[in-house]
Write an enzyme that holds these catalytic residues in place. Structure first.
Site, PDB file in Angstrom:
ATOM      1  N   HIS A  61     -18.429 -15.408 -35.035  1.00  0.00           N
ATOM      2  CA  HIS A  61     -18.993 -14.356 -34.196  1.00  0.00           C
ATOM      3  C   HIS A  61     -18.123 -14.099 -32.968  1.00  0.00           C
ATOM      4  CE1 HIS A  61     -22.968 -14.018 -36.159  1.00  0.00           C
ATOM      5  NE2 HIS A  61     -22.827 -15.308 -36.411  1.00  0.00           N
ATOM      6  N   PRO A  62     -18.046 -12.850 -32.538  1.00  0.00           N
ATOM      7  CA  PRO A  62     -17.357 -12.547 -31.276  1.00  0.00           C
ATOM      8  C   PRO A  62     -18.246 -12.944 -30.104  1.00  0.00           C
ATOM      9  CG  PRO A  62     -18.392 -10.559 -32.108  1.00  0.00           C
ATOM     10  CD  PRO A  62     -18.621 -11.630 -33.155  1.00  0.00           C
ATOM     11  N   GLU A  77     -23.412  -3.033 -34.624  1.00  0.00           N
ATOM     12  CA  GLU A  77     -24.778  -2.543 -34.802  1.00  0.00           C
ATOM     13  C   GLU A  77     -25.773  -3.446 -34.087  1.00  0.00           C
ATOM     14  OE1 GLU A  77     -25.596  -2.285 -38.926  1.00  0.00           O
ATOM     15  OE2 GLU A  77     -24.389  -0.488 -39.247  1.00  0.00           O
ATOM     16  N   ALA A 112     -28.967 -10.357 -30.906  1.00  0.00           N
ATOM     17  CA  ALA A 112     -28.994  -9.339 -29.852  1.00  0.00           C
ATOM     18  C   ALA A 112     -29.623  -8.032 -30.288  1.00  0.00           C
ATOM     19  CB  ALA A 112     -27.568  -9.067 -29.363  1.00  0.00           C
TER      20      ALA A 112
END
Length: 306
Positions: A61-62, A77, A112
């Site tokens: 994941h970033p 998204e 998120a």
């Protein structure tokens, strides 16, 4: 009846970056339904994947709020609500991301979807005070939420059902981006705990559409496998779900079902699962449909809100 979903390890790696998780999910497939896949994912992630597998998934994941072109469409998204962050909030988020990674050794994990930048920043600051073992468990739970959301995208309905997220999960969103007059999806929801008088967070929400309206209306067809998944989310601290479908100007008319997994939230309650079916008519396709759930352990109600 829908054909079982066969997943390869490569399919699952798009959902979760742990190779052990991907191999186990591929071995457990095919899955007859999304619900079966979600149950398997939860079992494998919590019982069969070790800490190294968790960390491998986190590393895929970033950092939250990252806007680099290399960030995947799914991550964009899921973090779409963060795109409106002010420069000062974005800067503070970047600083706290770095501080968090320095303390714990991995990227801050949070589902998120539907959360604003201030909400994410507040949660990051709160969890920064955790002990490492506590935070590792919290991060793993957030990774599981993201995994479940992405599995729902993999199980999205066939292209014949309008407004769904199908293969190439961002295809419909990309087409709609910048072209819709709406600021939110046509269907939204929130959950209120009427027994406590507060929002109900952590409730899984599924949105589906019935592919044959005439069959559902007459109930002549007893095969109810015609529900096609449009989206999946989990309610946030305000009781609101993340985005359940694409933002489009006109929603397809027909029957929709929004379902809430209330057992996890209220294990002792009488209703382990609540489903609400409603109809959008031909002359209502440009309207907004807010369908909330007012829930207590032994009763529930709903209404059409704004």
């Amino acid at each position: 009846m829908a054909a079982p979903m066969l997943l390869s390890a490569e399919d699952v790696l798009r959902v979760n970056g742990s190779r052990r998780f991907a191999a186990a999910m591929a071995a457990a497939s095919p899955f007859a339904s999304l619900a079966d896949a979600l149950l398997a994912a939860r079992r494998i992630w919590l019982n069969e994947v070790d800490v190294n597998g968790w960390l491998e998934a986190f590393a895929a994941h970033p950092a939250i709020g990252t806007t680099s072109p290399s960030v995947s469409k799914w991550s964009k998204e899921e973090q779409s609500a963060l795109s409106t962050a002010t420069d000062s909030t974005a800067q503070e988020l970047a600083e706290w991301n770095a501080r968090y990674r320095e303390k714990f050794g991995f990227v801050f994990m949070i589902c998120a979807s539907g959360r604003t930048a201030p909400e994410v920043l507040a949660e990051l600051k709160r969890r920064y005070t955790n002990r490492p073992i506590v935070e590792l468990e919290a991060a793993a739970q957030e990774e599981l939420k993201i995994t479940e959301l992405r599995l729902a995208k993999l199980f999205s309905s066939e292209p014949t059902v309008p407004s769904t997220t199908t293969e190439g999960p961002a295809t419909q969103s990309d087409k709609a981006a910048g072209s819709s007059n709406r600021s939110r999806p046509p269907i939204t929801t929130h959950v209120l705990d009427t027994a406590r008088g507060s929002p109900a967070s952590g409730i899984e929400v599924h949105l589906e559409m019935w592919k044959d309206s005439s069959a559902l209306l007459s109930f002549s067809n007893k095969d109810f496998s015609g529900w096609a998944t449009l989206g999946y989310s989990v309610t946030n601290n305000d009781g609101r779900s993340g985005q359940l479908m694409d933002i489009v100007d006109n929603i397809a008319p027909g029957f929709y079902r929004i379902s809430f997994n209330t057992r996890k939230y209220s294990p002792a309650g009488f209703f382990p699962y609540v489903s609400i079916i409603f109809e959008i008519k031909e002359n209502q396709t440009a309207e907004h449909f807010h369908v909330p759930l007012l829930h207590s352990p032994f009763s529930f109600t709903t209404y059409r809100g704004s």
